[in-house]
Design an enzyme around this catalytic site. Structure first.
Site, short mmCIF file in Angstrom:
data_model
loop_
_atom_site.label_atom_id
_atom_site.label_comp_id
_atom_site.label_asym_id
_atom_site.label_seq_id
_atom_site.Cartn_x
_atom_site.Cartn_y
_atom_site.Cartn_z
N ASN A 91 -6.06 2.71 -6.56
CA ASN A 91 -5.74 2.63 -5.14
C ASN A 91 -6.32 1.35 -4.57
O ASN A 91 -7.46 1.31 -4.10
CB ASN A 91 -6.27 3.86 -4.41
CG ASN A 91 -5.47 5.09 -4.79
OD1 ASN A 91 -4.34 5.27 -4.33
ND2 ASN A 91 -6.04 5.90 -5.69
N GLU A 92 -5.53 0.31 -4.65
CA GLU A 92 -5.97 -1.02 -4.23
C GLU A 92 -6.08 -1.09 -2.71
O GLU A 92 -5.58 -0.19 -2.01
CB GLU A 92 -4.97 -2.07 -4.75
CG GLU A 92 -4.85 -2.12 -6.26
CD GLU A 92 -6.10 -2.67 -6.97
OE1 GLU A 92 -7.20 -2.64 -6.39
OE2 GLU A 92 -5.97 -3.12 -8.13
N PRO A 93 -6.74 -2.13 -2.19
CA PRO A 93 -6.88 -2.27 -0.73
C PRO A 93 -5.53 -2.06 -0.03
O PRO A 93 -4.51 -2.59 -0.47
CB PRO A 93 -7.38 -3.70 -0.57
CG PRO A 93 -8.13 -3.96 -1.84
CD PRO A 93 -7.41 -3.22 -2.91
#
Ligand code: F6R
Length: 626
Positions: free
Chosen positions: A161-163
C-alpha cells in the site's frame, strides 16, 4: 498485550516494544503465535495468520521453524494469507513471494498446501478485479485473520500500500513506488527488472485483522518507523493507520528505534539521565533545531525546549555550550591512525604505536570506499600498514550483461588460436550457455557467480589501489554464507567465523574498520558484522586484542548523526575528488545517490552549522564499544 504505560511512550500512537535485536523480538513474537495457535485449537477453530515477505520476517520464520522442529509445534490446521505478490511473476520465479514463502517457511513446517493463500501474480488483467474480490472473500470465509504480521517499507507501506492508499482500500492491483522498486533492485539485478505492479491486500483489509504486529529492524527503518508511530495518521504513510487499530503493536530493534522521541529527545518525556552522551545529543539537537552554532545557544532556548533541568546542572548555557562544543571539536582529526608523538589525551585515536597495522573490512566490495575512501588514503599516506579485506564477492549485484561481456572478450581472444585456447573457449561458451539456459531470473550456477565475483574483485582491487593500498594487502575472503546463499537466505556458519578469525589472527591489527553493526540482520552487512563479532569474541584472551580499536563506518547506509560521531576525518576538495574517482572504479554496479560524495559534504555542512571549522567533506566514524 502491551498498553501505553509509561510517560516515555507518550508520543507513540502505536504501542511499541523495543528489543535489543531482531532475533530476540522474533523469539517473543513466535511464542505469541504459538500461544495463539494453541488457544484457537482449544476453542475448536483453525488459527488464521496473515503473513508478510521481505527481509523483516525472516528471523521470525526461522524461529517458527525451530518451534516446529524442536518443540513439536504443529501448523497442520493453520490457515495463512499473504499480503501481496508481484504482478507478472509466476510462482516459480526466483523473486515471487510464493517461492519466498516456500523457501523461508512453508517447506519447513507441516502447513497443508490447501491452507496457503497468496494473490496470484499471473491472473490476466481483466480478471484481476474478480481475483482480488475472491481473495477478500476467502479471508472472510476463513473467519478473518487472527494475527497479521507486517513489515514496513521505506515509503511507509504495509503490504504494497504505497503512499496515497486510502484507509478503506481493499485487495487490488497497485503500481509500485520508485523507492520500493529501488529497494528491490538488488534482488532483481537492476531497477529496470523490478515489476511495476503488485497485487496487495488493502489497508482496510489489513486493519480487519483482530491483531496486528508490525516489525522493523536496522537503522534504515528508524525514520519511517518513527513517522508511522508518532506522526499523524496519513495516506502518505499507510503504516500510520495502525494507530487507530485497538490491537496493533510495533516491535523494533535498537537500531530501528533511534528516531523515536523517547530515544531522540528523552527529556521531553521525562526520562533524561543526562549522561555525557545524552547531554551532547541534546545540545547538538538544540543547536541544529534553532539553526545556531553551539556557542551561541542561550539560557532561554534551553528553557523553551524543556531542557531547564540540564541548565541547572551547569549553571549557565555558556559552560554547557563550551563543554559540548569542545567535545565535538575533538572528534575532528586529520590523523585517523593517531598523530605520532603528539599528546593524544583528547584525540580520537592513540598516537602509539606508530605506524599501526590497520585492517579495513568491507562486507561487500565498495562498502569500504563509500564509507571511508578518504580515510583509507590518509592512513596509507601517513605511513600506516593498511590491509583491506573484502568479506564477500558481491556478485549477486552484477547483471548477466556484465558476465556476457567478459565471456565474449575471452571467447573472441581465444578463438584467435582455437587449438591452444580450447579450454578457454569451452569455459566462455559454457558461461554464455548457462546464462541462456537459466533465463533472466533463473538461479545463477556457481561458475557464473564466480565469474561475476571476479569482475567485482577486479573493480574492488582497482579502487583500493587508487587509494594507495598495496596489491599484496588486498584479500578476498569469499565467505561461504554469501557464496552459497542469496538475498534473505543467508545463514552464517562456523566456516565464515573461522575465516574472519584467521585474518584477525594473522594480522593482529591495531585498528579495524568495519560497517554493519546497525544494519538489518538479514543483510550482507548485518551478517558480516555478526561473523566479525563472533570471531572477535573467540579471541578475547589474545593479548593483541586489548590494544586493538574497532572503528565503525557507514557503507551505503545513512550517515551517523552528529552526536554519534567519535572521529570525523575532514577531506579537502582534492581528497574528496580522489575518493569519488575510486568509487567510480565500480562500473558493474553502483549506487547512484552515493556517487558524488554529497553525503560527506553534508556531514561537513552539519559540523559547520554547529560552529566548528568549515571543511569540504567529512567521513564519520564511531568507536565500537564492545
Ligand atoms: C512484503 C510486504 C512489504 C514489506 C516491506 C519491507 O510482503 O508486504 O510491505 O514488509 O516492503 O520489506 P523488507 O522487510 O524487505 O525491508
Amino acid at each position: 498485550m502491551s498498553a501505553r504505560t509509561s510517560p516515555a511512550e507518550a508520543f507513540e500512537k502505536i504501542p511499541t516494544v523495543l528489543y535489543a535485536d531482531a532475533p530476540e523480538a522474533a523469539a517473543a513474537l513466535a511464542q505469541e503465535v504459538r500461544d495463539l495457535i494453541l488457544e484457537c485449537r482449544a476453542n475448536g477453530r483453525a488459527p488464521v495468520l496473515g503473513l508478510a515477505t521481505g527481509s523483516t520476517p525472516v528471523p521470525f520464520y526461522r524461529e517458527l521453524i525451530r518451534l516446529h522442529r524442536e518443540e513439536n509445534l504443529s501448523f497442520a490446521d493453520v490457515i495463512t494469507f499473504n499480503l501481496d505478490e508481484y504482478y507478472g511473476l509466476n510462482r516459480h520465479h526466483r523473486e515471487s513471494y510464493f517461492r519466498f514463502m516456500q523457501e523461508q517457511l512453508f517447506a519447513h513446517i507441516d502447513l497443508q498446501p490447501h491452507n496457503i493463500h497468496l494473490p496470484d501474480g499471473t491472473v490476466p488483467l481483466d480478471e484481476v478485479f474478480n481475483h482480488c474480490a475472491a481473495y477478500e472473500d476467502a479471508i472472510r470465509d476463513a473467519g478473518g485473520i487472527d494475527l497479521q504480521i507486517l513489515g514496513i517499507g521505506r515509503t511507509g507501506h504495509i503490504g504494497f500500500n504505497e503512499p496515497g492508499s486510502s484507509r478503506d482500500s481493499i485487495t487490488r492491483l497497485i503500481p509500485l513506488d520508485r523507492v520500493t522498486r529501488l529497494d528491490a533492485a538488488a534482488d532483481f539485478l537492476g531497477e529496470a527488472n523490478v515489476p511495476r505492479f503488485a497485487i496487495t491486500m488493502g489497508v482496510g483489509t489489513i486493519l480487519q485483522a483482530r491483531r496486528l504486529v508490525i516489525m522493523a529492524w536496522g537503522s534504515n527503518k528508524a525514520d519511517i518507523a518513527a513517522r508511522a508511530i508518532e506522526g499523524p495518521e496519513t495516506e502518505a504513510i499507510s503504516a500510520s493507520f495502525l494507530q487507530s487499530h485497538p490491537h496493533a503493536r510495533c516491535l523494533l530493534d535498537r537500531a530501528a528505534s533511534t528516531a523515536l522521541t523517547r530515544i531522540r529527545l528523552p527529556w521531553l518525556v521525562g526520562r533524561a539521565a543526562w549522561t555525557p552522551a545524552e547531554t551532547r545529543r541534546a545540545v547538538l539537537w538544540l543547536a541544529l533545531t534553532e539553526h545556531k552554532p553551539v556557542l551561541k545557544l542561550r539560557d532561554g532556548e534551553y528553557n523553551e525546549h524543556g531542557m531547564a533541568e540540564l541548565l541547572t546542572r551547569y549553571g549557565k548555557a555558556y559552560h554547557l555550550n563550551i563543554e559540548v562544543f569542545n567535545r565535538q571539536q575533538q572528534t575532528i582529526t586529520g590523523w585517523p591512525g593517531g598523530k605520532p608523538h603528539a599528546d593524544d589525551t583528547s584525540r580520537p585515536e592513540r598516537a602509539a604505536p606508530f605506524p599501526k597495522t590497520v585492517l579495513v573490512l568491507a562486507p561487500e566490495p565498495q562498502d569500504d570506499v563509500l564509507g571511508m575512501g578518504g580515510t583509507m588514503e590518509r592512513l596509507v599516506s601517513q605511513g600506516h600498514d593498511v590491509h583491506v579485506c573484502y568479506l564477500t564477492g558481491g556478485d549477486l549485484r552484477i547483471t548477466d550483461a556484465e558476465a556476457i561481456r567478459f565471456a565474449r572478450v575471452l571467447l573472441e581472444t581465444s578463438e584467435q588460436d582455437p587449438l591452444r585456447w580450447k579450454e578457454q573457449i569451452d569455459y566462455a561458451s559454457g558461461i554464455l550457455e548457462e546464462i541462456d539456459a537459466k533465463g533472466p531470473f533463473g538461479d545463477p550456477p556457481a561458475r557464473l557467480r564466480r565469474l561475476k565475483a571476479l569482475i567485482r574483485r577486479g573493480e574492488a582491487r582497482d579502487a583500493a589501489i587508487s587509494l594507495g593500498i598495496k596489491p599484496a594487502h588486498i584479500r578476498f575472503l569469499d565467505l561461504p554464507f554469501y557464496t552459497e546463499g542469496r538475498y534473505r537466505q543467508f545463514h552464517l556458519g562456523a566456516p565464515d567465523i573461522a575465516l574472519v578469525g584467521s585474518v584477525l589472527a594473522t594480522l593482529r591489527p591495531h585498528q579495524i574498520y568495519l560497517t554493519g553493526d546497525l544494519a538489518d540482520p538479514s543483510s550482507v552487512q548485518g551478517i558480516a558484522f555478526m561473523a566479525f563479532k563472533a570471531a572477535w569474541e573467540a579471541r578475547l584472551n589474545q593479548p593483541w586484542i586489548e590494544h586493538c580499536r574497532v572503528w565503525l563506518y557507514r557503507g551505503h547506509q545513512s550517515e551517523y548523526t552528529p552526536h554519534e560521531i567519535e572521529m570525523a576525518v575532514p577531506l579537502s576538495p582534492d581528497q574528496l575528488a580522489q575518493k569519488v574517482q575510486s568509487i567510480q572504479k565500480f562500473q558493474s554496479h553502483t549506487l547512484p545517490d552515493l556517487l558524488d560524495g554529497e553525503r560527506n559534504r553534508q556531514t561537513a555542512r552539519t559540523y559547520d552549522d554547529l560552529g566548528t571549522a568549515e571543511y569540504e567533506a567529512i567521513e564519520a566514524f564511531r568507536c565500537w564499544h564492545r
